[in-house]
Design a protein around this motif. Structure first.
Motif, PDB file in Angstrom:
ATOM      1  N   LYS A  95       8.435   7.360  -5.889  1.00 30.25           N
ATOM      2  CA  LYS A  95       7.617   6.725  -6.804  1.00 30.25           C
ATOM      3  C   LYS A  95       7.561   5.525  -6.571  1.00 30.25           C
ATOM      4  CE  LYS A  95       8.048   9.986 -10.738  1.00 30.25           C
ATOM      5  NZ  LYS A  95       8.601  10.220 -12.083  1.00 30.25           N
ATOM      6  N   LEU A 141       7.074   2.035  -8.255  1.00 33.68           N
ATOM      7  CA  LEU A 141       7.373   1.573  -9.662  1.00 33.68           C
ATOM      8  C   LEU A 141       6.698   0.099  -9.871  1.00 33.68           C
ATOM      9  CD1 LEU A 141      10.601   3.071 -10.671  1.00 33.68           C
ATOM     10  CD2 LEU A 141       8.443   4.058 -11.141  1.00 33.68           C
ATOM     11  N   LYS A 142       7.359  -0.576  -8.668  1.00 36.28           N
ATOM     12  CA  LYS A 142       6.652  -2.110  -8.583  1.00 36.28           C
ATOM     13  C   LYS A 142       6.152  -2.196  -7.456  1.00 36.28           C
ATOM     14  CE  LYS A 142       8.720  -6.543  -9.242  1.00 36.28           C
ATOM     15  NZ  LYS A 142       9.965  -7.439  -9.325  1.00 36.28           N
ATOM     16  N   GLU A 157      -0.844   0.640  -7.283  1.00 37.83           N
ATOM     17  CA  GLU A 157      -0.344   0.876  -8.701  1.00 37.83           C
ATOM     18  C   GLU A 157       0.577   1.719  -8.465  1.00 37.83           C
ATOM     19  OE1 GLU A 157      -1.955  -0.353 -11.455  1.00 37.83           O
ATOM     20  OE2 GLU A 157      -2.978  -1.755 -10.288  1.00 37.83           O
ATOM     21  N   ASN A 158       1.108   2.414  -9.570  1.00 37.18           N
ATOM     22  CA  ASN A 158       2.376   3.407  -9.572  1.00 37.18           C
ATOM     23  C   ASN A 158       1.706   4.662  -8.985  1.00 37.18           C
ATOM     24  OD1 ASN A 158       3.688   1.270 -10.834  1.00 37.18           O
ATOM     25  ND2 ASN A 158       4.041   2.275 -12.749  1.00 37.18           N
TER      26      ASN A 158
END
Length: 151
Positions: A120, A122-123, A128-129
């Motif tokens: 994932k 996240l940043k 984007e995520n």
């Protein structure tokens, strides 16, 4: 590590977990024979000097293992030149620590699944995520094309 070679790696508080024969096996599988430099920092006092001694780009595994001296460790990471890739086993959501997040340009969370894991993002400075799934066989370079990969 092997796919990223040549690479410099810092392992924090890893005692006996390095299997050189396994690293060599993956070198043969992926036909990558560049150098892999490994340094270990056993005590929390060794983390920052080890980061500073490594120089250049490196991979840092579990820098917050000891759960103390965060300021010194983050300072060493921020001072190091080049790109740094950090793998941390600290669960920042459960443990409540966001220490060092301001230092990271990107943050990727790995979660295990029944048939592999998912990454994932996240940043990130560019995307984007999102979630990217990986199967167990992909880790070993044995992924199949078509419907076979779902068996």
């Amino acid at each position: 590590m092997v796919l990223s070679s040549p690479v410099k790696v810092i392992l924090v508080s890893e005692r006996g977990g390095i299997d050189p024969l396994l690293i060599e096996r993956f070198r043969r599988i992926f036909q990558k024979y560049d150098e892999i430099y490994i340094r270990r920092a056993f005590k929390v006092e060794d983390v920052r000097p080890t980061i500073e001694a490594m120089g250049g780009e490196f991979v840092l595994v579990d820098p917050y293992h000891h759960r103390k001296k965060y300021t010194e460790i983050v300072s060493g990471i921020r001072r190091a030149q080049g790109r740094k890739f950090i793998f941390s086993f600290m669960d920042r959501e459960r443990e409540g620590s966001v220490f060092g997040l301001h230092t990271a340009h990107s943050l990727i969370k790995l979660e295990g699944t029944g048939s592999g894991f998912r990454a994932k993002i996240l940043k990130s400075v560019s995307v984007e995520n999102i979630e990217i799934p990986f199967g167990t066989w992909e880790i070993f370079g044995r992924s199949e094309e078509g419907l076979v990969r779902w068996l």
